[in-house]
Write a protein that holds these residues in place. Structure first.
Motif, PDB file in Angstrom:
ATOM      1  N   PRO A  14      -6.078  10.715  16.201  1.00  0.00           N
ATOM      2  CA  PRO A  14      -4.684  10.910  16.102  1.00  0.00           C
ATOM      3  C   PRO A  14      -3.919   9.452  16.327  1.00  0.00           C
ATOM      4  CG  PRO A  14      -5.698  12.009  18.094  1.00  0.00           C
ATOM      5  CD  PRO A  14      -6.835  11.473  17.202  1.00  0.00           C
ATOM      6  N   GLU A  15      -4.566   8.661  17.168  1.00  0.00           N
ATOM      7  CA  GLU A  15      -3.904   7.220  17.365  1.00  0.00           C
ATOM      8  C   GLU A  15      -3.701   6.568  16.113  1.00  0.00           C
ATOM      9  OE1 GLU A  15      -2.628   6.001  19.586  1.00  0.00           O
ATOM     10  OE2 GLU A  15      -3.319   6.931  21.634  1.00  0.00           O
ATOM     11  N   ASN A  16      -4.841   6.421  15.193  1.00  0.00           N
ATOM     12  CA  ASN A  16      -4.531   5.979  14.076  1.00  0.00           C
ATOM     13  C   ASN A  16      -3.644   6.578  12.882  1.00  0.00           C
ATOM     14  OD1 ASN A  16      -5.673   3.196  13.982  1.00  0.00           O
ATOM     15  ND2 ASN A  16      -7.795   4.139  14.025  1.00  0.00           N
ATOM     16  N   ALA A  17      -3.787   8.026  13.080  1.00  0.00           N
ATOM     17  CA  ALA A  17      -2.861   8.836  12.250  1.00  0.00           C
ATOM     18  C   ALA A  17      -1.550   8.586  12.485  1.00  0.00           C
ATOM     19  CB  ALA A  17      -3.147  10.105  12.501  1.00  0.00           C
ATOM     20  N   LEU A  18      -1.203   8.334  13.845  1.00  0.00           N
ATOM     21  CA  LEU A  18       0.279   8.171  14.280  1.00  0.00           C
ATOM     22  C   LEU A  18       0.592   6.546  13.772  1.00  0.00           C
ATOM     23  CD1 LEU A  18       2.553   8.767  16.025  1.00  0.00           C
ATOM     24  CD2 LEU A  18       1.634   7.837  17.942  1.00  0.00           C
ATOM     25  N   THR A  19      -0.479   5.662  13.895  1.00  0.00           N
ATOM     26  CA  THR A  19       0.067   4.416  13.377  1.00  0.00           C
ATOM     27  C   THR A  19       0.434   4.384  12.030  1.00  0.00           C
ATOM     28  OG1 THR A  19      -1.414   3.095  15.432  1.00  0.00           O
ATOM     29  CG2 THR A  19      -0.891   2.065  13.264  1.00  0.00           C
ATOM     30  N   SER A  20      -0.519   4.977  11.221  1.00  0.00           N
ATOM     31  CA  SER A  20      -0.450   5.043   9.730  1.00  0.00           C
ATOM     32  C   SER A  20       0.990   5.786   9.164  1.00  0.00           C
ATOM     33  CB  SER A  20      -1.620   5.831   9.065  1.00  0.00           C
ATOM     34  OG  SER A  20      -2.902   5.141   9.196  1.00  0.00           O
ATOM     35  N   ILE A  21       1.112   6.924   9.569  1.00  0.00           N
ATOM     36  CA  ILE A  21       2.542   7.542   9.324  1.00  0.00           C
ATOM     37  C   ILE A  21       3.576   6.962   9.915  1.00  0.00           C
ATOM     38  CG2 ILE A  21       2.679   9.001  11.405  1.00  0.00           C
ATOM     39  CD1 ILE A  21       3.385  10.046   7.604  1.00  0.00           C
ATOM     40  N   ARG A  22       3.525   6.221  10.874  1.00  0.00           N
ATOM     41  CA  ARG A  22       4.575   5.353  11.198  1.00  0.00           C
ATOM     42  C   ARG A  22       4.875   4.300  10.302  1.00  0.00           C
ATOM     43  NH1 ARG A  22       3.862   4.776  17.958  1.00  0.00           N
ATOM     44  NH2 ARG A  22       5.376   6.811  18.432  1.00  0.00           N
TER      45      ARG A  22
ATOM     46  N   PHE B 295       0.774  -1.211   0.100  1.00  0.00           N
ATOM     47  CA  PHE B 295      -0.014  -0.017   0.061  1.00  0.00           C
ATOM     48  C   PHE B 295       0.869   1.187  -0.116  1.00  0.00           C
ATOM     49  CE2 PHE B 295      -2.956   3.100   2.161  1.00  0.00           C
ATOM     50  CZ  PHE B 295      -3.867   3.234   1.315  1.00  0.00           C
ATOM     51  N   LEU B 296       0.424   2.098  -0.921  1.00  0.00           N
ATOM     52  CA  LEU B 296       1.598   3.187  -1.176  1.00  0.00           C
ATOM     53  C   LEU B 296       0.736   4.551  -0.651  1.00  0.00           C
ATOM     54  CD1 LEU B 296       2.443   2.514  -4.848  1.00  0.00           C
ATOM     55  CD2 LEU B 296       3.663   1.968  -2.848  1.00  0.00           C
ATOM     56  N   HIS B 297       0.036   4.619   0.213  1.00  0.00           N
ATOM     57  CA  HIS B 297      -0.911   5.854   0.511  1.00  0.00           C
ATOM     58  C   HIS B 297      -1.064   5.854   2.122  1.00  0.00           C
ATOM     59  CE1 HIS B 297      -1.480   5.763  -3.810  1.00  0.00           C
ATOM     60  NE2 HIS B 297      -1.992   4.509  -3.513  1.00  0.00           N
ATOM     61  N   TYR B 298      -0.132   5.439   2.802  1.00  0.00           N
ATOM     62  CA  TYR B 298      -0.275   5.381   4.546  1.00  0.00           C
ATOM     63  C   TYR B 298      -0.119   6.999   4.784  1.00  0.00           C
ATOM     64  CZ  TYR B 298       0.008   0.575   4.855  1.00  0.00           C
ATOM     65  OH  TYR B 298      -0.334  -0.764   5.192  1.00  0.00           O
ATOM     66  N   ASP B 299       0.616   7.926   4.168  1.00  0.00           N
ATOM     67  CA  ASP B 299       0.891   9.184   4.667  1.00  0.00           C
ATOM     68  C   ASP B 299      -0.487   9.826   4.326  1.00  0.00           C
ATOM     69  OD1 ASP B 299       0.952   8.744   1.811  1.00  0.00           O
ATOM     70  OD2 ASP B 299       2.486  10.437   1.433  1.00  0.00           O
ATOM     71  N   LEU B 300      -1.270   9.672   3.204  1.00  0.00           N
ATOM     72  CA  LEU B 300      -2.594  10.367   2.831  1.00  0.00           C
ATOM     73  C   LEU B 300      -3.561   9.693   3.822  1.00  0.00           C
ATOM     74  CD1 LEU B 300      -4.198  12.421   1.289  1.00  0.00           C
ATOM     75  CD2 LEU B 300      -4.717  10.228  -0.362  1.00  0.00           C
TER      76      LEU B 300
ATOM     77  N   HIS C 267       3.827   4.221   7.200  1.00  0.00           N
ATOM     78  CA  HIS C 267       4.594   4.847   5.945  1.00  0.00           C
ATOM     79  C   HIS C 267       6.159   5.034   5.962  1.00  0.00           C
ATOM     80  CE1 HIS C 267       5.006   7.608   2.579  1.00  0.00           C
ATOM     81  NE2 HIS C 267       5.548   8.501   3.458  1.00  0.00           N
ATOM     82  N   ILE C 268       6.494   5.576   7.174  1.00  0.00           N
ATOM     83  CA  ILE C 268       7.932   5.598   7.384  1.00  0.00           C
ATOM     84  C   ILE C 268       8.635   3.896   7.379  1.00  0.00           C
ATOM     85  CG2 ILE C 268       9.536   6.039   8.989  1.00  0.00           C
ATOM     86  CD1 ILE C 268       7.777   8.217   9.897  1.00  0.00           C
ATOM     87  N   GLU C 269       8.155   3.145   8.039  1.00  0.00           N
ATOM     88  CA  GLU C 269       8.675   1.661   7.849  1.00  0.00           C
ATOM     89  C   GLU C 269       8.829   1.096   6.436  1.00  0.00           C
ATOM     90  OE1 GLU C 269       7.389  -2.684   9.360  1.00  0.00           O
ATOM     91  OE2 GLU C 269       6.224  -0.993  10.104  1.00  0.00           O
ATOM     92  N   TYR C 270       7.936   1.185   5.595  1.00  0.00           N
ATOM     93  CA  TYR C 270       7.793   0.896   4.414  1.00  0.00           C
ATOM     94  C   TYR C 270       8.576   1.867   3.442  1.00  0.00           C
ATOM     95  CZ  TYR C 270       4.577  -2.407   6.020  1.00  0.00           C
ATOM     96  OH  TYR C 270       3.924  -3.923   6.659  1.00  0.00           O
ATOM     97  N   CYS C 271       8.499   2.999   3.468  1.00  0.00           N
ATOM     98  CA  CYS C 271       8.867   3.949   2.491  1.00  0.00           C
ATOM     99  C   CYS C 271      10.290   4.132   2.778  1.00  0.00           C
ATOM    100  CB  CYS C 271       8.329   5.378   2.904  1.00  0.00           C
ATOM    101  SG  CYS C 271       8.705   6.520   1.590  1.00  0.00           S
ATOM    102  N   LYS C 272      11.050   3.906   3.740  1.00  0.00           N
ATOM    103  CA  LYS C 272      12.373   4.130   4.173  1.00  0.00           C
ATOM    104  C   LYS C 272      13.204   5.497   3.903  1.00  0.00           C
ATOM    105  CE  LYS C 272      12.418  -0.514   4.279  1.00  0.00           C
ATOM    106  NZ  LYS C 272      12.366  -1.048   5.830  1.00  0.00           N
ATOM    107  N   GLU C 273      12.283   6.439   3.134  1.00  0.00           N
ATOM    108  CA  GLU C 273      12.977   7.819   3.023  1.00  0.00           C
ATOM    109  C   GLU C 273      11.929   8.571   3.757  1.00  0.00           C
ATOM    110  OE1 GLU C 273      13.887   8.773  -1.137  1.00  0.00           O
ATOM    111  OE2 GLU C 273      15.011   7.176  -1.329  1.00  0.00           O
TER     112      GLU C 273
END
Length: 283
Positions: free
Chosen positions: A201-209, A185-190, A211-217
């Motif tokens: 915000p709890e799910n927002a934090l989980t989603s952006i984390r 999935f490529l849209h965790y940031d959105l 995103h960082i885990e899979y995106c690497k950058e």
């Protein structure tokens, strides 16, 4: 068949080297090595683009017209010509052509996606949404360049978000997520931004984390989303560290009006006075 692929590879290399006349000739030679309609349409379109690149618009148009006339029962003929019209900024003509194609070939995904993209660029996102919803209503859809239903749901999510319909955006992104493996999935940031708008915000934090885990950058935009989620949860020290990391990437920080609301506690405690190059978007 090996000769065909060798010729195609040679022609593409010549295109990359901007040897468009030679590429045209090699593409022309390759036509005699295949009877596949889809391959022939693509080759003829490549020839047309070579003509366009050397400044020959009349013959370019003529060749695209030949494609339309010779392959009226293949939707790809409309796809390649529509892309040319869009390049020429003939948006209305491209729109009409694609709309007719969708009526004629309702299972062909590529032209739904092209029309939706065109409408989005024309700032007609509501129409783009309707086009994608119509695509999803089809029982059978051909894959367009490796794109399928999960990508349509994701694009719908993006369109809904841009229109401020955050609940529909969240629902669309969740449907897309269910259709793939989590790491695909490529849209965790959105998704994180949607959760912030949904006061979650709890799910927002989980989603952006995630995103960082899979995106690497990690880019400043990602870190700002992370900081927003931390601020919403009262984790001001973590939020400040996220913003310092974002600032260090470019020695500056650009924050939107929506960020301003979340970062109010950091404004009050004087955090932003420690950073020199901060630009705030006007509310």
């Amino acid at each position: 068949m090996s000769s065909f692929f060798s010729l195609i590879r040679e022609a593409k290399l010549l295109e990359e080297e901007k040897e468009f006349t030679r590429a045209f000739n090699v593409y022309a030679e390759s036509e005699s090595h295949t009877k596949n309609e889809s391959a022939l349409i693509k080759i003829k379109a490549k020839k047309a683009w070579c003509l366009y690149a050397v400044g020959n618009p009349r013959e370019t148009e003529s060749l695209f017209q030949d494609i339309i006339q010779n392959y009226p029962s293949h939707p790809l003929s409309i796809t390649v010509y529509s892309r040319y019209l869009i390049k020429l900024k003939k948006f209305k003509s491209a729109k009409v052509l694609l709309q007719k194609s969708i009526l004629q070939f309702p299972s062909y995904l590529e032209n739904y996606l092209l029309l939706a993209s065109l409408l989005k660029d024309m700032e007609r996102s509501e129409e783009a949404i309707e086009v994608l919803k119509k695509a999803l209503s089809q029982e059978h859809l051909s894959n367009g360049r490796g794109i399928d239903r999960k990508d349509i749901w994701a694009e719908l999510g993006s369109l809904y978000f841009s229109r401020g319909d955050f609940n529909s955006a969240l629902a669309s992104l969740k449907k897309s997520l269910k259709m793939v493996e989590p790491e695909e999935f490529l849209h965790y940031d959105l998704l994180a931004l949607c959760y912030l708008e949904a006061e979650d915000p709890e799910n927002a934090l989980t989603s952006i984390r995630t995103h960082i885990e899979y995106c690497k950058e990690i880019d400043p935009e990602t870190l700002i989303i992370l900081a927003r989620a931390h601020c919403r949860l009262g984790k001001l020290e973590e939020a400040a560290n996220n913003l310092i990391q974002a600032y260090s990437i470019e020695d500056s920080l650009y924050l939107k009006a929506t960020d301003f609301i979340d970062f109010a506690p950091l404004l009050r405690n004087g955090f932003f006075t420690t950073l020199e190059n901060i630009e705030w978007e006007e509310p």
